[in-house]
Scaffold this active site. Structure first.
Site, PDB file in Angstrom:
ATOM      1  N   HIS A  55       0.697  -1.112   0.231  1.00 47.52           N
ATOM      2  CA  HIS A  55       0.046   0.073  -0.044  1.00 47.52           C
ATOM      3  C   HIS A  55       0.753   1.225  -0.019  1.00 47.52           C
ATOM      4  CE1 HIS A  55       0.677  -0.746   4.298  1.00 47.52           C
ATOM      5  NE2 HIS A  55       0.659   0.343   4.557  1.00 47.52           N
ATOM      6  N   SER A  56       0.208   2.464  -0.071  1.00 46.83           N
ATOM      7  CA  SER A  56       1.019   3.741   0.044  1.00 46.83           C
ATOM      8  C   SER A  56       0.308   4.488   1.125  1.00 46.83           C
ATOM      9  CB  SER A  56       1.159   4.343  -1.373  1.00 46.83           C
ATOM     10  OG  SER A  56      -0.279   4.974  -1.752  1.00 46.83           O
TER      11      SER A  56
END
Length: 142
Positions: A55-56
């Site tokens: 994810h970010s």
């Protein structure tokens, strides 16, 4: 959306101050000194059995440190990918916000420490590759 351009080239390895003598090694990390932000959150992962991350974060910068063992970190900015092997607790990887990050290939008995500049907020993360690309597109067109 913030138009600030973040790329994989924005990530960097940081060598921490380590003092060694006959008693052992003392390694120190200071927010806004050793790393480029004030530390708001510290967490660690251990007994890892599969990849982490994936994810970010829209507004979170992090430093990832292998306290024990080794692992790889792959970061992607939507166009380019870069991978790092972390295998010493004297060096951390600075990962700026808005890079899709995956930690993988953990060794046995790994401990991964993460320092972050924000408190945790699930709503400020992109949990899928598609959401990440959508966020990048919106931030570039803002």
């Amino acid at each position: 959306m913030n138009k600030e351009k973040i790329s994989v080239e924005s990530a960097s390895l940081i060598k921490f101050n380590s003092i060694e003598d006959d008693r052992g090694i003392l390694t120190s990390i200071e927010g806004e000194e050793s790393i480029p932000f004030d530390i708001k959150r510290v967490f660690y992962m251990h007994h890892l059995k599969s990849d982490r991350g994936g994810h970010s974060h829209y507004d979170t910068d992090q430093v990832v440190i292998p306290i024990n063992g080794s692992f790889k970190v792959s970061i992607h900015d939507g166009k380019m990918q870069k991978s790092f092997t972390l295998d010493t607790c004297k060096v951390g990887l600075y990962i700026p916000r808005r890079l899709f990050t995956t930690l993988h290939d953990f060794s046995v008995n790994d401990v991964c420490l993460v320092l972050a500049n924000t408190h945790y907020n699930f709503a400020n993360s992109q949990r899928t590759w598609e959401d990440f690309l959508d966020m990048k597109k919106k931030s570039e067109n803002a």
